[in-house]
Design an enzyme around this catalytic site. Structure first.
Site, mmCIF file in Angstrom:
data_model
loop_
_atom_site.group_PDB
_atom_site.id
_atom_site.type_symbol
_atom_site.label_atom_id
_atom_site.label_comp_id
_atom_site.label_asym_id
_atom_site.label_seq_id
_atom_site.Cartn_x
_atom_site.Cartn_y
_atom_site.Cartn_z
ATOM 1 N N THR A 185 4.669 51.081 -21.083
ATOM 2 C CA THR A 185 5.494 52.283 -21.222
ATOM 3 C C THR A 185 4.867 53.108 -22.341
ATOM 4 O OG1 THR A 185 6.869 51.294 -22.909
ATOM 5 C CG2 THR A 185 7.613 51.061 -20.656
ATOM 6 N N GLU A 331 10.576 49.710 -16.916
ATOM 7 C CA GLU A 331 11.145 48.378 -17.109
ATOM 8 C C GLU A 331 11.954 47.912 -15.907
ATOM 9 O OE1 GLU A 331 11.035 50.822 -19.246
ATOM 10 O OE2 GLU A 331 10.855 50.139 -21.313
ATOM 11 N N LYS A 441 25.435 66.006 -30.690
ATOM 12 C CA LYS A 441 26.832 65.715 -31.026
ATOM 13 C C LYS A 441 27.414 66.909 -31.765
ATOM 14 C CE LYS A 441 28.750 61.180 -31.186
ATOM 15 N NZ LYS A 441 28.762 59.853 -31.704
ATOM 16 N N TRP A 446 29.972 64.783 -27.329
ATOM 17 C CA TRP A 446 28.604 64.849 -26.821
ATOM 18 C C TRP A 446 28.402 66.009 -25.860
ATOM 19 C CZ3 TRP A 446 27.215 59.029 -25.555
ATOM 20 C CH2 TRP A 446 27.044 58.346 -26.769
HETATM 21 P P1 AMP Z 1 9.508 55.918 -17.324
HETATM 22 O O1 AMP Z 1 9.722 54.542 -17.802
HETATM 23 O O2 AMP Z 1 8.346 56.593 -17.962
HETATM 24 O O3 AMP Z 1 9.451 55.973 -15.840
HETATM 25 O O4 AMP Z 1 10.745 56.781 -17.774
HETATM 26 C C1 AMP Z 1 12.048 56.385 -17.501
HETATM 27 C C2 AMP Z 1 13.002 57.416 -18.022
HETATM 28 O O5 AMP Z 1 12.888 58.637 -17.284
HETATM 29 C C3 AMP Z 1 14.437 57.020 -17.868
HETATM 30 O O6 AMP Z 1 14.866 56.130 -18.868
HETATM 31 C C4 AMP Z 1 15.143 58.376 -17.945
HETATM 32 O O7 AMP Z 1 15.289 58.811 -19.277
HETATM 33 C C5 AMP Z 1 14.159 59.291 -17.243
HETATM 34 N N1 AMP Z 1 14.574 59.460 -15.846
HETATM 35 C C6 AMP Z 1 14.142 58.820 -14.765
HETATM 36 N N2 AMP Z 1 14.763 59.256 -13.660
HETATM 37 C C7 AMP Z 1 15.645 60.192 -14.049
HETATM 38 C C8 AMP Z 1 16.624 61.001 -13.383
HETATM 39 N N3 AMP Z 1 16.795 60.974 -12.062
HETATM 40 N N4 AMP Z 1 17.375 61.846 -14.159
HETATM 41 C C9 AMP Z 1 17.206 61.905 -15.487
HETATM 42 N N5 AMP Z 1 16.302 61.179 -16.166
HETATM 43 C C10 AMP Z 1 15.538 60.324 -15.470
#
Ligand code: AMP
Length: 544
Positions: A185, A331, A441, A446
């Site tokens: 990540t 993850e 906030k 929120w």
């Molecule tokens: P990654 O591990 O780089 O794929 O990023 C994952 C993160 O992308 C998640 O924890 C979210 O914060 C964001 N994310 C993924 N899908 C969405 C979605 N449909 N809407 C909003 N945020 C998303």
């Protein structure tokens, strides 16, 4: 008493066997870095994957070794996926957009022994080579005719390596919990962390993905993953598409190019395409400019970031394409929720359906979800309460590679803290409102920056938008809207703020707007809020 059923291991090799036997002729079309589009099929893919596996053994690889890839979405990368994991090696996909020092860190941390690279990344590796401690060789994913001149020692030609290797191999059987793939990540702080997928997690995730209320993948589908093979296994498409025997269209290095994507969708009769919102903005823009429609496309799966309402509407009204929003993370292999219509909601008005489509979706069976408050108490699923989103299930990581027990990302009762803040409505639809670190906030309540951003990009003068919290003497924090204007547009602050009237609660409306030429992005295309907050550290709201 134990059941009396077979304990056949769930392995990636078993997917390889299945697709070769039952869908061998099904096509794989691939745009490559070095040649015109290549047409192959699943049978050829698996024949060549077996050669990859045998070549690795000849090079001296041992089961469990990590072998990396630094490559775009093409047929060779797909063969490497199966050749490595299927034979018991760990396929470590590296995001080429990472900073050089992050690439050095993860290659060394993963202890990669070889790296498969697209020829365009040879200069990058030349720069880094002295720092890549344990790497024994680099395999350039091309043929002899296209081998680059390079000062690198241990440079091997992929096609020669395959030609010299046997295509004979029975995919071995082993414990399904064996590691299969590794993806780091790229968090905005700290070192990247490795997520180590197992054969079992990969196969279960693929089973869940193909279900009708998930991606609804069928043998008759022509699938275009615009999500990279180097990031979370392209949302598992290499496995789910193979499981059902779909045609695969791989866009090579042309991932963000609206023209190429439009051409591929039309000429290859793509029925389902998957990618992050920025990719689809480029495609929609190209289609508008070039007066093209996406005739055969039925659905697009969009995730990785929130999907603006205006995007769902553009796909629906201009192209007759259904948007399926998905949410998940590295993850989580990555899928956790998928947004499809639930029984009982068919009668919603078109407008209400659009609103619903902007949510992240419902939990897939296999991924449990809950939202909790600051004390870890579970919050109601009423669509109103915001809480930290936690998940668990067989394709969610239970730790990070070589950080066992020290990442602090799991609760004592075994749930993974996603770092996202969400609401869950009574029907089970999740709406992601923020990252925990990005929530605003105001007066103790929120405000969802994601909802404000989505509303902002619905305005025709806005190309991209981000909202951050800025300190405020009375409310502790208030939202600041940061906008990249659309090409040629000169939006007016008060007009933009008036746009929010009636679309969000009045106390959510940002206090001010700042205009910028571009927003900072992470290597996976997400807006880097931490960087934005740094850029606006000295900002103060007018008149205060
Ligand atoms: P990654 O591990 O780089 O794929 O990023 C994952 C993160 O992308 C998640 O924890 C979210 O914060 C964001 N994310 C993924 N899908 C969405 C979605 N449909 N809407 C909003 N945020 C998303």
């Amino acid at each position: 008493m134990r059941g009396l059923m077979m304990d056949t291991p769930l392995t990636i090799g078993s997917i390889a066997r299945h697709v070769e036997l039952y869908h061998g002729e099904r096509e794989i079309v691939s745009v490559t870095a070095d040649a015109p589009p290549v047409r192959t099929c699943w049978r050829d893919c698996m024949r060549r994957a077996r050669r990859v596996a045998n070549a690795m053994q000849t090079l001296g690889a041992k089961p469990g070794d990590t072998v990396a890839t630094l490559a775009w979405n093409d047929h060779r990368h797909l063969e490497i996926y199966y050749g490595l994991s299927g034979a018991g090696y760990v396929c470590h996909t590296i995001n080429p957009r990472l900073f050089a020092e992050q690439i050095v860190f993860i290659v060394n941390h993963a202890a990669d022994r070889w790296i498969f690279i697209d020829s365009m990344f040879v200069p990058l590796i030349e720069k880094l080579k002295g720092q890549l401690d344990g790497v024994e060789g680099f395999i350039v994913m091309t043929d002899e005719a296209h081998m680059p001149d390079s000062s690198l020692d241990g440079l091997l030609c992929y096609e020669t390596l395959l030609a010299d290797a046997s295509a004979e191999l029975d995919w071995p059987e082993f414990d399904e919990n064996t590691a299969a793939a590794l993806c780091y990540t790229s968090g905005t702080t700290g070192d990247p962390k490795g997520v180590l997928y197992s054969h079992r997690s990969t196969v279960l995730h693929a089973y869940a993905s193909v279900a009708p209320d998930a991606l609804d993948l069928r043998s008759r589908d022509n699938v275009l993953p615009v999500v990279p093979l180097f990031h979370v296994n392209a949302w598992g498409i290499p496995y789910s598409a193979a499981m059902v025997g779909a045609k695969l269209v791989l866009p090579g290095p042309k991932m963000g190019d609206g023209k190429t994507l439009c051409h591929l969708i039309r000429s290859e009769e793509v029925s389902i395409a998957l990618g992050v919102p920025t990719v689809w903005s480029a495609l929609l823009q190209y289609c508008d400019d070039a007066a093209q429609t996406l005739d055969r496309l039925e659905r697009t799966v969009i995730g990785g970031a929130a999907v603006p309402r205006s995007m769902v509407q553009a796909f629906r009204d201009r192209h007759d394409v259904v948007v399926i929003q998905g949410w998940g993370m590295t993850e989580m292999s990555p899928l956790g929720t998928v947004n499809t219509l639930k029984a009982g909601l068919e009668g919603l008005s078109p407008d209400d359906k659009l609103d619903l489509a902007t949510k992240a979706g419902r939990a897939m069976f296999g991924c449990e979800l809950r939202i909790v408050d600051d004390e870890g108490r579970e919050l109601p699923r009423d669509g109103v309460a915001f809480g930290a989103l936690q998940v668990r299930g067989p394709w969610v990581c239970n730790d990070y590679y070589k950080l066992e027990g020290s990442a602090g990302t799991h609760t004592h009762d075994g749930w993974f803290e996603t770092g996202d803040v969400a609401t869950i409505d009574p029907e089970g639809y999740v709406a992601i409102t923020d990252r925990t670190k990005d929530v605003i906030k105001s007066g103790g309540e929120w405000i969802s920056s994601i909802e404000l951003e989505n509303t902002a990009v619905g305005h025709e003068s806005v190309a991209e938008a981000a909202v951050i919290g800025v300190p405020h003497p009375k409310w502790s924090e208030r939202p600041l809207l940061i906008v990249v204007p659309a090409p040629g547009a000169e939006p007016d602050k008060s007009e933009l703020l008036a746009w929010f009237d009636g679309k969000v609660a009045s106390w959510w409306i940002p206090n001010d707007v700042a205009f910028v030429d571009e927003l900072p992005h992470t290597a996976t295309g997400k807006i880097k809020k931490i960087e934005l907050r740094r850029q606006f550290a000295d900002y103060a709201f007018p008149h205060e």
